[in-house]
Write a protein that holds these residues in place. Sequence first.
Motif, PDB file in Angstrom:
ATOM      1  N   LYS A 165       8.950   8.124  -4.309  1.00  0.00           N
ATOM      2  CA  LYS A 165      10.032   7.596  -3.493  1.00  0.00           C
ATOM      3  C   LYS A 165       9.482   6.645  -2.436  1.00  0.00           C
ATOM      4  CE  LYS A 165      14.009   8.924  -5.004  1.00  0.00           C
ATOM      5  NZ  LYS A 165      14.466  10.247  -5.161  1.00  0.00           N
ATOM      6  N   CYS A 166       8.154   6.605  -2.263  1.00  0.00           N
ATOM      7  CA  CYS A 166       7.593   5.695  -1.269  1.00  0.00           C
ATOM      8  C   CYS A 166       7.919   4.268  -1.692  1.00  0.00           C
ATOM      9  CB  CYS A 166       6.097   5.954  -1.119  1.00  0.00           C
ATOM     10  SG  CYS A 166       5.036   4.505  -1.185  1.00  0.00           S
ATOM     11  N   PRO A 167       8.393   3.411  -0.758  1.00  0.00           N
ATOM     12  CA  PRO A 167       8.896   2.099  -1.172  1.00  0.00           C
ATOM     13  C   PRO A 167       7.847   1.256  -1.888  1.00  0.00           C
ATOM     14  CG  PRO A 167       8.964   2.361   1.239  1.00  0.00           C
ATOM     15  CD  PRO A 167       8.556   3.671   0.675  1.00  0.00           C
ATOM     16  N   SER A 168       6.585   1.331  -1.479  1.00  0.00           N
ATOM     17  CA  SER A 168       5.555   0.523  -2.136  1.00  0.00           C
ATOM     18  C   SER A 168       5.378   0.934  -3.585  1.00  0.00           C
ATOM     19  CB  SER A 168       4.224   0.671  -1.402  1.00  0.00           C
ATOM     20  OG  SER A 168       4.360   0.297  -0.054  1.00  0.00           O
ATOM     21  N   CYS A 169       5.268   2.242  -3.804  1.00  0.00           N
ATOM     22  CA  CYS A 169       5.077   2.728  -5.171  1.00  0.00           C
ATOM     23  C   CYS A 169       6.330   2.473  -5.998  1.00  0.00           C
ATOM     24  CB  CYS A 169       4.748   4.217  -5.173  1.00  0.00           C
ATOM     25  SG  CYS A 169       3.101   4.546  -4.539  1.00  0.00           S
ATOM     26  N   ALA A 170       7.500   2.623  -5.365  1.00  0.00           N
ATOM     27  CA  ALA A 170       8.759   2.388  -6.075  1.00  0.00           C
ATOM     28  C   ALA A 170       8.814   0.942  -6.560  1.00  0.00           C
ATOM     29  CB  ALA A 170       9.933   2.694  -5.160  1.00  0.00           C
ATOM     30  N   VAL A 209      -4.730   9.117  -3.715  1.00  0.00           N
ATOM     31  CA  VAL A 209      -4.048   8.686  -4.930  1.00  0.00           C
ATOM     32  C   VAL A 209      -2.634   8.254  -4.517  1.00  0.00           C
ATOM     33  CG1 VAL A 209      -3.218   9.457  -7.180  1.00  0.00           C
ATOM     34  CG2 VAL A 209      -5.366  10.321  -6.297  1.00  0.00           C
ATOM     35  N   PRO A 210      -2.176   7.088  -4.979  1.00  0.00           N
ATOM     36  CA  PRO A 210      -0.824   6.660  -4.600  1.00  0.00           C
ATOM     37  C   PRO A 210       0.209   7.678  -5.070  1.00  0.00           C
ATOM     38  CG  PRO A 210      -1.962   4.949  -5.882  1.00  0.00           C
ATOM     39  CD  PRO A 210      -2.830   6.153  -5.888  1.00  0.00           C
ATOM     40  N   CYS A 211       1.207   7.940  -4.248  1.00  0.00           N
ATOM     41  CA  CYS A 211       2.190   8.960  -4.608  1.00  0.00           C
ATOM     42  C   CYS A 211       2.853   8.608  -5.939  1.00  0.00           C
ATOM     43  CB  CYS A 211       3.225   9.146  -3.497  1.00  0.00           C
ATOM     44  SG  CYS A 211       4.382   7.782  -3.280  1.00  0.00           S
ATOM     45  N   GLY A 212       2.997   7.311  -6.208  1.00  0.00           N
ATOM     46  CA  GLY A 212       3.661   6.878  -7.433  1.00  0.00           C
ATOM     47  C   GLY A 212       2.881   7.207  -8.691  1.00  0.00           C
ATOM     48  N   ALA A 213       1.574   7.457  -8.564  1.00  0.00           N
ATOM     49  CA  ALA A 213       0.767   7.754  -9.734  1.00  0.00           C
ATOM     50  C   ALA A 213       0.959   9.194 -10.171  1.00  0.00           C
ATOM     51  CB  ALA A 213      -0.695   7.502  -9.435  1.00  0.00           C
ATOM     52  N   VAL A 225       0.857  -1.190   0.000  1.00  0.00           N
ATOM     53  CA  VAL A 225       0.000   0.000   0.000  1.00  0.00           C
ATOM     54  C   VAL A 225       0.895   1.243   0.000  1.00  0.00           C
ATOM     55  CG1 VAL A 225      -1.509   1.338   1.513  1.00  0.00           C
ATOM     56  CG2 VAL A 225      -1.953  -1.101   1.132  1.00  0.00           C
ATOM     57  N   CYS A 226       0.521   2.243  -0.789  1.00  0.00           N
ATOM     58  CA  CYS A 226       1.289   3.484  -0.813  1.00  0.00           C
ATOM     59  C   CYS A 226       1.281   4.102   0.578  1.00  0.00           C
ATOM     60  CB  CYS A 226       0.684   4.475  -1.806  1.00  0.00           C
ATOM     61  SG  CYS A 226       1.454   6.103  -1.720  1.00  0.00           S
ATOM     62  N   ILE A 227       2.467   4.414   1.093  1.00  0.00           N
ATOM     63  CA  ILE A 227       2.497   4.955   2.449  1.00  0.00           C
ATOM     64  C   ILE A 227       2.567   6.481   2.462  1.00  0.00           C
ATOM     65  CG2 ILE A 227       3.457   2.883   3.500  1.00  0.00           C
ATOM     66  CD1 ILE A 227       6.158   4.364   3.488  1.00  0.00           C
ATOM     67  N   ARG A 228       2.585   7.093   1.274  1.00  0.00           N
ATOM     68  CA  ARG A 228       2.533   8.551   1.222  1.00  0.00           C
ATOM     69  C   ARG A 228       1.445   9.006   0.249  1.00  0.00           C
ATOM     70  NH1 ARG A 228       8.229   9.728   0.109  1.00  0.00           N
ATOM     71  NH2 ARG A 228       8.764   8.209   1.694  1.00  0.00           N
ATOM     72  N   PRO A 229       0.203   8.563   0.512  1.00  0.00           N
ATOM     73  CA  PRO A 229      -0.872   8.866  -0.432  1.00  0.00           C
ATOM     74  C   PRO A 229      -1.174  10.359  -0.492  1.00  0.00           C
ATOM     75  CG  PRO A 229      -1.778   7.953   1.582  1.00  0.00           C
ATOM     76  CD  PRO A 229      -0.288   7.886   1.729  1.00  0.00           C
TER      77      PRO A 229
HETATM   78 ZN   LIG Z   1       3.488   5.813  -2.657  1.00  0.00          ZN
END
Ligand SMILES: [Zn+2]
Length: 532
Positions: A59-64, A50-54, A28-32
């Motif tokens: 840089k959040c490990p889940s999204c990375a 929204v996931p930070c990676g989107a 799960v994105c930890i910096r949504p």
């Molecule tokens: Zn994230």
Amino acid sequence: MTDLPRAVRQAMPLAREVAVEVAKPYGVCIRPVPLKRLDTHTGRWEIVDVPCGATLDAKCPSCAKRNRQLRRAQCREGWHLDHEPAITPDEPTDDQRWLVEFRADLQARRDQAASLGQDTADWDAAIEGLDVEINEAGMRGNVLGRTAPKRTRSTKRRQDAPNLPKRRMAATTLGRTFTSSDGKVYRPSLFVTLTLPSYGKVRDGVPADPETYDYRRAARDALHFSKLVDRFVQNLRRVAGYDVQYFATVEPQKRLAPHLHMAVRGTLARAEVKQIAAATYHQVWWPPADEVIFDGDHLPVWEDGVGYLDPDTGLVLPTWDEALDQLDADEAAKPLHMIRFGDQIDVKGVLAGTPDADQCIRYLSKYLTKSLSDSLDPDNPAQRDHAARMVEALRFEPCSPACPNWLRYGVQPKGAKPGMTPGRCCGKAHKPDHLGYAGRRVLVSRKWSNKTLAEHRQDRRTWVLEALGQPNETPDPHRYVWKPAPAGDANVAPLAIRLLRSVAERQRWRAHMAQLQAQADGQERSATEKAA
Ligand SMILES: [Zn+2]
Ligand SMILES: [Zn+2]
């Protein structure tokens, strides 16, 4: 939140950390990023994470991690293609439209922060990250539509084509195939590693003699590395005689220089690739920046409507364009910098579907989530010192035509404005995380797999749903209207709660998937039994 008893408030950060640890294994994105979303079908506003990676340079490990998986899929898809990718005209997709709207919102928030005199660095970084995403999604230029008129440079300054064989261009992006005596068709591809030259002897990743190590050259090479890669691709295509496609990543070496791993579709003779790399160079036709003219307290002064003046004589410094004109007019002028690859070039033939190919793909995405300085061991004083010297060497190097450092060398930066100070450029390239290389870490040619990362994301969704026999309806692209959730919006729950909510959703989704899978298995079994 201020109404909560003090003890509860103090316990909050702990709860947040616990929630983060719980969320991580679920991916799960930890910096949504909380956004407000209007559902035009129901007329209801809701807060959606929204996931930070989107959205941002994640840089959040889940999204990375997810990003790395998608990149692998993208790399695999294009490497050994046996048919031409169908290139369709670039209609802005809904994904792009969403990104553009989101960028507009971020810009508004940034401007608001600026008008309140707050630090805007985070907003700027976020906007920059979005611009990269938007470009990646296939739109040209930046969202504001600013397109600078291209300068016509005198012919003398054009980059000379290096002395290389040139084949007739064939209109294909695919490489040659080879048929063995038993009729099997092989489609070999290449894996190429390119490094920069030596700047002095290195032992265990640090200069043997920091005093003689050529930090200036190392800094300038890192700053212009992406241009050199462009040249290499141009030359590669010229020699190969077809529209060579590639998927490449820029990674840090232990000595903190960027280097490049490149999966190339199709094949050339190994010696030929080495010859191309050796012959490739890039000249930086920028004004001279070797002689310090203004330094310390002795700096050019700004005058409204005029620009930067010499503090002693009151003369206006040449503008960026004037400085380039002077350079063009000077017969004896030399480029500010000339960059080439080093002789450590590695070229490897790879066959589709072999363990070798898989290993290369893993290798290509290995360092994706790390910054160039992440290979640093913080407990190693020699490495710390090396990194510090590199940052110092970059401090006064101009990183772009708009870099305030030009003032140090007596030239007004492009788009000069008041408040510019040499040594205080906020460009990414000067930062310890980037060490001169501010370009993209993943470079994918346009006809690699003919898919953007967003399309790969969509693909995975389609694949999962189809595998489970579920209808994959295209959602109504105009259903939702997005707005930023203002900071401190009472409707945005504390992060810990939002994370735990996401975990619960993920658990529900997994259980649902398992159930569907079991149903599908059951149906298959009964169908087989019936057939029997
Ligand atoms: Zn994230
Ligand atoms: Zn700069």
